[in-house]
Write a protein that holds these residues in place. Structure first.
Motif, PDB file in Angstrom:
ATOM      1  N   HIS A  17      -0.540  -7.466   2.752  1.00  0.00           N
ATOM      2  CA  HIS A  17      -1.044  -6.096   2.846  1.00  0.00           C
ATOM      3  C   HIS A  17      -2.550  -6.035   2.581  1.00  0.00           C
ATOM      4  CE1 HIS A  17       2.795  -4.006   3.283  1.00  0.00           C
ATOM      5  NE2 HIS A  17       3.290  -4.867   2.411  1.00  0.00           N
ATOM      6  N   LEU A  18      -3.216  -5.106   3.250  1.00  0.00           N
ATOM      7  CA  LEU A  18      -4.637  -4.861   3.051  1.00  0.00           C
ATOM      8  C   LEU A  18      -4.907  -3.868   1.930  1.00  0.00           C
ATOM      9  CD1 LEU A  18      -5.684  -4.450   6.797  1.00  0.00           C
ATOM     10  CD2 LEU A  18      -6.260  -6.390   5.323  1.00  0.00           C
ATOM     11  N   ASP A  19      -3.897  -3.115   1.553  1.00  0.00           N
ATOM     12  CA  ASP A  19      -4.044  -2.038   0.569  1.00  0.00           C
ATOM     13  C   ASP A  19      -2.643  -1.638   0.140  1.00  0.00           C
ATOM     14  OD1 ASP A  19      -5.161  -0.064  -1.003  1.00  0.00           O
ATOM     15  OD2 ASP A  19      -6.101   1.041   0.635  1.00  0.00           O
ATOM     16  N   ASP A  20      -2.553  -0.764  -0.858  1.00  0.00           N
ATOM     17  CA  ASP A  20      -1.256  -0.180  -1.172  1.00  0.00           C
ATOM     18  C   ASP A  20      -1.181   1.207  -0.538  1.00  0.00           C
ATOM     19  OD1 ASP A  20      -2.764   1.472  -2.801  1.00  0.00           O
ATOM     20  OD2 ASP A  20      -2.029   0.637  -4.691  1.00  0.00           O
ATOM     21  N   ALA A  21      -0.131   1.950  -0.853  1.00  0.00           N
ATOM     22  CA  ALA A  21       0.081   3.245  -0.218  1.00  0.00           C
ATOM     23  C   ALA A  21      -0.473   4.410  -1.021  1.00  0.00           C
ATOM     24  CB  ALA A  21       1.585   3.452   0.015  1.00  0.00           C
ATOM     25  N   SER A  22      -1.188   4.142  -2.111  1.00  0.00           N
ATOM     26  CA  SER A  22      -1.740   5.211  -2.937  1.00  0.00           C
ATOM     27  C   SER A  22      -3.049   5.728  -2.342  1.00  0.00           C
ATOM     28  CB  SER A  22      -1.988   4.699  -4.356  1.00  0.00           C
ATOM     29  OG  SER A  22      -3.074   3.787  -4.362  1.00  0.00           O
ATOM     30  N   PRO A  23      -3.497   6.908  -2.758  1.00  0.00           N
ATOM     31  CA  PRO A  23      -4.767   7.439  -2.241  1.00  0.00           C
ATOM     32  C   PRO A  23      -5.984   6.620  -2.665  1.00  0.00           C
ATOM     33  CG  PRO A  23      -3.441   9.182  -3.238  1.00  0.00           C
ATOM     34  CD  PRO A  23      -2.804   7.879  -3.613  1.00  0.00           C
ATOM     35  N   GLU A  24      -5.889   5.914  -3.791  1.00  0.00           N
ATOM     36  CA  GLU A  24      -7.011   5.116  -4.279  1.00  0.00           C
ATOM     37  C   GLU A  24      -6.998   3.740  -3.614  1.00  0.00           C
ATOM     38  OE1 GLU A  24      -4.787   6.532  -6.474  1.00  0.00           O
ATOM     39  OE2 GLU A  24      -6.056   8.315  -6.702  1.00  0.00           O
ATOM     40  N   ARG A  25      -8.191   3.209  -3.367  1.00  0.00           N
ATOM     41  CA  ARG A  25      -8.322   1.900  -2.755  1.00  0.00           C
ATOM     42  C   ARG A  25      -7.878   0.805  -3.727  1.00  0.00           C
ATOM     43  NH1 ARG A  25      -8.182  -0.968   1.805  1.00  0.00           N
ATOM     44  NH2 ARG A  25      -9.752  -2.595   1.958  1.00  0.00           N
ATOM     45  N   LEU A  26      -6.979  -0.073  -3.282  1.00  0.00           N
ATOM     46  CA  LEU A  26      -6.534  -1.198  -4.093  1.00  0.00           C
ATOM     47  C   LEU A  26      -7.559  -2.328  -3.996  1.00  0.00           C
ATOM     48  CD1 LEU A  26      -4.314  -2.644  -5.770  1.00  0.00           C
ATOM     49  CD2 LEU A  26      -3.367  -3.431  -3.584  1.00  0.00           C
ATOM     50  N   LEU A 182       1.448  -8.693  -5.368  1.00  0.00           N
ATOM     51  CA  LEU A 182       2.425  -8.261  -4.373  1.00  0.00           C
ATOM     52  C   LEU A 182       2.411  -6.738  -4.288  1.00  0.00           C
ATOM     53  CD1 LEU A 182       5.302 -10.636  -5.504  1.00  0.00           C
ATOM     54  CD2 LEU A 182       4.001 -10.833  -3.375  1.00  0.00           C
ATOM     55  N   VAL A 183       2.264  -6.207  -3.086  1.00  0.00           N
ATOM     56  CA  VAL A 183       2.235  -4.755  -2.896  1.00  0.00           C
ATOM     57  C   VAL A 183       3.657  -4.215  -2.771  1.00  0.00           C
ATOM     58  CG1 VAL A 183       1.520  -2.887  -1.362  1.00  0.00           C
ATOM     59  CG2 VAL A 183      -0.069  -4.743  -1.922  1.00  0.00           C
ATOM     60  N   GLY A 184       4.443  -4.788  -1.869  1.00  0.00           N
ATOM     61  CA  GLY A 184       5.858  -4.451  -1.782  1.00  0.00           C
ATOM     62  C   GLY A 184       6.186  -3.059  -1.285  1.00  0.00           C
ATOM     63  N   GLN A 185       5.262  -2.389  -0.630  1.00  0.00           N
ATOM     64  CA  GLN A 185       5.493  -1.023  -0.147  1.00  0.00           C
ATOM     65  C   GLN A 185       5.556  -1.020   1.379  1.00  0.00           C
ATOM     66  OE1 GLN A 185       2.031   0.778  -1.922  1.00  0.00           O
ATOM     67  NE2 GLN A 185       3.096   1.261  -3.821  1.00  0.00           N
ATOM     68  N   ALA A 186       6.632  -0.494   1.919  1.00  0.00           N
ATOM     69  CA  ALA A 186       6.848  -0.538   3.363  1.00  0.00           C
ATOM     70  C   ALA A 186       5.777   0.225   4.132  1.00  0.00           C
ATOM     71  CB  ALA A 186       8.230   0.030   3.697  1.00  0.00           C
ATOM     72  N   ASP A 187       5.215   1.271   3.529  1.00  0.00           N
ATOM     73  CA  ASP A 187       4.235   2.090   4.238  1.00  0.00           C
ATOM     74  C   ASP A 187       2.798   1.692   3.915  1.00  0.00           C
ATOM     75  OD1 ASP A 187       4.588   2.925   1.651  1.00  0.00           O
ATOM     76  OD2 ASP A 187       4.424   5.068   2.086  1.00  0.00           O
TER      77      ASP A 187
END
Length: 231
Positions: A17-26, A182-187
C-alpha cells in the motif's frame, strides 16, 4: 528528440500500500529515506505526479535542501525541477501548493478540458497547460518532455500512474522503498493495480540494488531488463 529516462519512485508497506485509508497521510519512509528522495529530485529535470495525487495529498514536490538547489543553479539548471501533472478530467484546484511553490509547471490534459483548465490556472505562476488530443497518452507526454530538454523524469505516483508506466513498458528504473509495516485495509491505495504487464507473471525484472535505509529496504529494478540478459 529522445525521450527522458523514466524513474518510478514509491514508498510502500509490506502489503503493497502507498497509504492507509485515514484522512491523514501515512508516513512510510524515515528521515534518511526522505533525504534520499530529495537527492533524487535534485538530480531530476522533471517530477511527475497524477492529478489524483495532487487532489489527495496536496504535495509541493520541491527540492528541500538549499545546498542541492544551489548546486543545480551552479550547474546552470533551475533551482527546482519542472513539475508535471496529468489530468484528463481537469479537476485541479488552483489553490493547491503544487501551483504556488517551486518553478515552472506543465499540465497535460485533453483538447476538451484544456480551455477551462487554462482559465482556472491563469493565476498560477509559471504554469503551462498542454492539450494532447482526446486522451492523455504517456508516450506523447514523454515526447513533449524530451523536446523540452528533460533527460531525467522522476515519477512519484500515484498508483494509477505507476501502473500505466509499467504496463506500457515506459519505465527505465523502479525504486521501491519498502517500509516495515502492514496497512491491511481493503480501501487503502495500492502501489499497482491489475494490468497486462509486459511479459506477464512469469517475467522477472533485473535487480539493480537492494540495501537498507534506516528501517526501510530500498529495492532498485530495471523494468525493461531481465536477469538472463545480464549473465
Amino acid at each position: 528528440m529522445p525521450r527522458p529516462h523514466v524513474l518510478l519512485s514509491a514508498a510502500v508497506s509490506l502489503d503493497g500500500h502507498l497509504d492507509d485509508a485515514s484522512p491523514e497521510r501515512l508516513l512510510l519512509s524515515n528521515a534518511e529515506d526522505f533525504d534520499r528522495v530529495d537527492a533524487l529530485r535534485a538530480d531530476s529535470d522533471a517530477i511527475l505526479v497524477g492529478g489524483g495525487t495532487l487532489r489527495a495529498d496536496n504535495p509541493r514536490l520541491l527540492v528541500d535542501s538549499a545546498e542541492r538547489r544551489a548546486g543545480r543553479v551552479a550547474a546552470g539548471r533551475p533551482a527546482y525541477p519542472l513539475k508535471v501533472t496529468l489530468s484528463a478530467s481537469g479537476r485541479l484546484d488552483p489553490g493547491l501548493k503544487f501551483w504556488h511553490t517551486g518553478g515552472a509547471k506543465v499540465v497535460y490534459t485533453t483538447d476538451t478540458t484544456a480551455p477551462a483548465l487554462r482559465a482556472a490556472l491563469a493565476g498560477a505562476p509559471g504554469t503551462e497547460v498542454v492539450a494532447l488530443g482526446a486522451e492523455v497518452p504517456l508516450g506523447a507526454v514523454l515526447d513533449d518532455l524530451g523536446a523540452r530538454g528533460v533527460d531525467r523524469l522522476m515519477v512519484e505516483g500515484g498508483g494509477g500512474v505507476h501502473t500505466r508506466f509499467l504496463a506500457e513498458g515506459l519505465a527505465d528504473e523502479l525504486q521501491l522503498a519498502v517500509a516495515p509495516l502492514l496497512v491491511g485495509q481493503a480501501d487503502a491505495p495500492r502501489f499497482l493495480s491489475p494490468a497486462a504487464y509486459p511479459g506477464g507473471p512469469a517475467r522477472r525484472m533485473r535487480l539493480l540494488e537492494a540495501r537498507t535505509v534506516g528501517d526501510v529496504v530500498l529495492l532498485r529494478y530495471a523494468p525493461k531488463e531481465s536477469p538472463d540478459e545480464h549473465p
